[in-house]
Motif scaffolding. Structure first.
Motif, PDB file in Angstrom:
ATOM      1  N   PRO A  39      -0.041   8.914  19.993  1.00 51.66           N
ATOM      2  CA  PRO A  39      -0.472   9.382  18.671  1.00 51.66           C
ATOM      3  C   PRO A  39       0.423  10.519  18.194  1.00 51.66           C
ATOM      4  CG  PRO A  39      -1.931  10.237  20.368  1.00 51.66           C
ATOM      5  CD  PRO A  39      -0.988   9.293  21.066  1.00 51.66           C
ATOM      6  N   LEU A  40       0.704  10.551  16.912  1.00 52.26           N
ATOM      7  CA  LEU A  40       1.495  11.611  16.300  1.00 52.26           C
ATOM      8  C   LEU A  40       0.528  12.615  15.682  1.00 52.26           C
ATOM      9  CD1 LEU A  40       4.190   9.321  14.671  1.00 52.26           C
ATOM     10  CD2 LEU A  40       4.512  10.821  16.648  1.00 52.26           C
ATOM     11  N   VAL A  41       0.247  13.689  16.395  1.00 52.21           N
ATOM     12  CA  VAL A  41      -0.814  14.611  15.985  1.00 52.21           C
ATOM     13  C   VAL A  41      -0.290  15.965  15.500  1.00 52.21           C
ATOM     14  CG1 VAL A  41      -2.481  13.539  17.528  1.00 52.21           C
ATOM     15  CG2 VAL A  41      -1.130  15.482  18.341  1.00 52.21           C
ATOM     16  N   PHE A  42       1.023  16.239  15.679  1.00 56.21           N
ATOM     17  CA  PHE A  42       1.570  17.543  15.321  1.00 56.21           C
ATOM     18  C   PHE A  42       2.153  17.532  13.919  1.00 56.21           C
ATOM     19  CE2 PHE A  42       1.946  17.311  19.978  1.00 56.21           C
ATOM     20  CZ  PHE A  42       1.184  18.423  20.320  1.00 56.21           C
ATOM     21  N   ALA A  43       2.302  18.722  13.347  1.00 55.32           N
ATOM     22  CA  ALA A  43       2.948  18.829  12.040  1.00 55.32           C
ATOM     23  C   ALA A  43       4.385  18.339  12.105  1.00 55.32           C
ATOM     24  CB  ALA A  43       2.901  20.280  11.557  1.00 55.32           C
TER      25      ALA A  43
ATOM     26  N   ARG B 190       3.376   3.402  12.838  1.00 57.24           N
ATOM     27  CA  ARG B 190       2.391   2.770  11.975  1.00 57.24           C
ATOM     28  C   ARG B 190       1.080   3.547  12.034  1.00 57.24           C
ATOM     29  NH1 ARG B 190       1.312  -3.131  13.720  1.00 57.24           N
ATOM     30  NH2 ARG B 190       3.481  -3.074  14.443  1.00 57.24           N
ATOM     31  N   ASN B 191       0.270   3.347  11.029  1.00 55.43           N
ATOM     32  CA  ASN B 191      -1.026   3.992  10.950  1.00 55.43           C
ATOM     33  C   ASN B 191      -2.097   2.978  11.339  1.00 55.43           C
ATOM     34  OD1 ASN B 191      -3.631   4.968   9.649  1.00 55.43           O
ATOM     35  ND2 ASN B 191      -2.284   6.702   9.233  1.00 55.43           N
ATOM     36  N   VAL B 192      -2.879   3.297  12.366  1.00 52.95           N
ATOM     37  CA  VAL B 192      -3.940   2.417  12.840  1.00 52.95           C
ATOM     38  C   VAL B 192      -5.267   3.155  12.715  1.00 52.95           C
ATOM     39  CG1 VAL B 192      -4.850   1.088  14.782  1.00 52.95           C
ATOM     40  CG2 VAL B 192      -2.369   1.267  14.443  1.00 52.95           C
ATOM     41  N   GLU B 193      -6.094   2.702  11.812  1.00 49.98           N
ATOM     42  CA  GLU B 193      -7.427   3.280  11.582  1.00 49.98           C
ATOM     43  C   GLU B 193      -7.362   4.797  11.383  1.00 49.98           C
ATOM     44  OE1 GLU B 193      -9.893   2.020  14.804  1.00 49.98           O
ATOM     45  OE2 GLU B 193      -9.919  -0.079  14.161  1.00 49.98           O
ATOM     46  N   GLY B 194      -6.400   5.217  10.580  1.00 49.05           N
ATOM     47  CA  GLY B 194      -6.285   6.628  10.239  1.00 49.05           C
ATOM     48  C   GLY B 194      -5.480   7.475  11.197  1.00 49.05           C
ATOM     49  N   LEU B 195      -4.965   6.889  12.286  1.00 50.79           N
ATOM     50  CA  LEU B 195      -4.182   7.628  13.276  1.00 50.79           C
ATOM     51  C   LEU B 195      -2.762   7.073  13.315  1.00 50.79           C
ATOM     52  CD1 LEU B 195      -4.270   9.797  15.543  1.00 50.79           C
ATOM     53  CD2 LEU B 195      -4.804   7.932  17.135  1.00 50.79           C
TER      54      LEU B 195
ATOM     55  N   MET C 119       0.858  -1.197   0.000  1.00 53.50           N
ATOM     56  CA  MET C 119       0.000   0.000   0.000  1.00 53.50           C
ATOM     57  C   MET C 119       0.887   1.237   0.000  1.00 53.50           C
ATOM     58  SD  MET C 119      -2.977   0.957   2.744  1.00 53.50           S
ATOM     59  CE  MET C 119      -4.041   2.368   2.512  1.00 53.50           C
ATOM     60  N   THR C 120       0.769   2.077  -1.035  1.00 59.10           N
ATOM     61  CA  THR C 120       1.676   3.206  -1.158  1.00 59.10           C
ATOM     62  C   THR C 120       1.184   4.439  -0.426  1.00 59.10           C
ATOM     63  OG1 THR C 120       0.639   3.793  -3.246  1.00 59.10           O
ATOM     64  CG2 THR C 120       2.586   2.375  -3.336  1.00 59.10           C
ATOM     65  N   GLY C 121      -0.113   4.786  -0.562  1.00 57.96           N
ATOM     66  CA  GLY C 121      -0.642   5.975   0.095  1.00 57.96           C
ATOM     67  C   GLY C 121      -0.260   7.228  -0.667  1.00 57.96           C
ATOM     68  N   SER C 122      -1.096   8.270  -0.564  1.00 56.61           N
ATOM     69  CA  SER C 122      -0.796   9.533  -1.223  1.00 56.61           C
ATOM     70  C   SER C 122       0.244  10.301  -0.427  1.00 56.61           C
ATOM     71  CB  SER C 122      -2.079  10.365  -1.338  1.00 56.61           C
ATOM     72  OG  SER C 122      -2.502  10.787  -0.054  1.00 56.61           O
ATOM     73  N   VAL C 123       0.729  11.411  -1.016  1.00 56.21           N
ATOM     74  CA  VAL C 123       1.744  12.224  -0.352  1.00 56.21           C
ATOM     75  C   VAL C 123       1.220  12.763   0.964  1.00 56.21           C
ATOM     76  CG1 VAL C 123       3.106  14.331  -0.537  1.00 56.21           C
ATOM     77  CG2 VAL C 123       2.873  12.822  -2.517  1.00 56.21           C
ATOM     78  N   THR C 124      -0.048  13.190   0.987  1.00 58.70           N
ATOM     79  CA  THR C 124      -0.602  13.770   2.210  1.00 58.70           C
ATOM     80  C   THR C 124      -0.868  12.720   3.273  1.00 58.70           C
ATOM     81  OG1 THR C 124      -2.836  13.640   1.266  1.00 58.70           O
ATOM     82  CG2 THR C 124      -1.640  15.712   1.001  1.00 58.70           C
ATOM     83  N   ASP C 125      -0.975  11.445   2.880  1.00 54.95           N
ATOM     84  CA  ASP C 125      -1.185  10.375   3.849  1.00 54.95           C
ATOM     85  C   ASP C 125       0.095  10.012   4.585  1.00 54.95           C
ATOM     86  OD1 ASP C 125      -3.854  10.102   3.272  1.00 54.95           O
ATOM     87  OD2 ASP C 125      -3.537   8.587   1.727  1.00 54.95           O
TER      88      ASP C 125
END
Length: 245
Positions: free
Chosen positions: A87-91, A50-55, A1-7
């Motif tokens: 969670p990684l929530v910051f820019a 890792r990304n878990v359910e969008g987070l 799964m590659t994902g977009s740049v923003t993902d």
């Protein structure tokens, strides 16, 4: 799964960037996707992203080492102990950790952060003290921290740094080792009372780990910055001048 740049997330370390897409598990340690150093004090696999359910989640999969995690403004700080995840929530999120005498720093960038930062405002300090959160530091306590953190502060960007011993830091300031250790005791006790973890413990862990843990916290909390480095030469010159009188 590659994902977009923003993902995707980007992990920056020592001038190199690594891209992480949803569906991938990115590993940091002595081995893995980011094999940062051949340091036997460092776990083969220490951190995962890792990304878990969008987070996006940062996990400590090691058994001994901890990491300090902060937003790049130093306003939010967490201690990531073995088995914990955040969670990684910051820019941009800074991760600082030590293995043996070496301190490492990496930055995780998110194109679409969950949390948007606002510009902070700070009151002017006019009492002669440097206020770090709710913990005031005297000038001598501040330059003691600077002497330990100097290699990290002089480094350009993220990467690794060898921290000085107490004897080396005392010499940098022109102090006796006894004076330096007394100041180190005072600062560690003060921050421990303020709730900063990892500065106290058993006799062995207190003796060997408190310097690196102090530097981790000081850098993450912006207790000292590169702009403060000229204070080291001033302190050394003043201390040597007093000794010569």
């Amino acid at each position: 799964m590659t994902g977009s740049v923003t993902d995707r997330l980007n992990v920056e370390f020592a001038g190199e960037e690594y891209s992480v897409a949803p569906g991938e598990v990115f590993t940091v340690g002595r081995e893995g996707d980011l094999a940062i150093d051949d340091n036997l004090f460092l776990h083969r696999n220490f951190l995962t992203i890792r990304n878990v359910e969008g987070l996006w989640l940062l996990s400590n999969v090691g058994t001994r080492l901890s990491a300090t995690v902060t937003d790049t403004g130093g306003r939010v700080q967490a201690w990531l102990a073995p088995g914990a995840r955040l969670p990684l929530v910051f820019a941009a999120t800074t991760v600082i950790f030590s293995a043996g005498p070496t301190t490492y720093e990496l930055t995780i960038h998110a194109a679409e952060p969950t949390f948007r930062e606002t510009q902070p405002t700070y009151p002017d300090d006019d009492d002669g003290l440097s206020t770090i959160g709710d913990v005031p530091m005297t000038h001598s306590q501040r330059v003691m921290i600077l002497a330990l953190a100097e290699p990290v502060l002089r480094r350009e960007g993220t990467g690794m740094s060898e921290l000085p011993t107490s004897a080396q830091a005392a010499e940098r300031l022109g102090w006796t080792l006894t004076r330096f250790n007394r100041k180190l005791d005072n600062v560690c006790d003060k921050l421990d009372r303020a709730g900063v973890p990892g500065l106290r413990g058993g006799v062995r862990s207190y003796a060997t780990n408190r310097r690196v843990r102090l530097v981790e916290h000081a850098i993450a909390a912006r207790m000292v910055t590169r702009d403060d480095l000229p204070l080291l030469d001033l302190e050394h010159d003043n201390a040597v001048g007093l000794a010569d009188d």
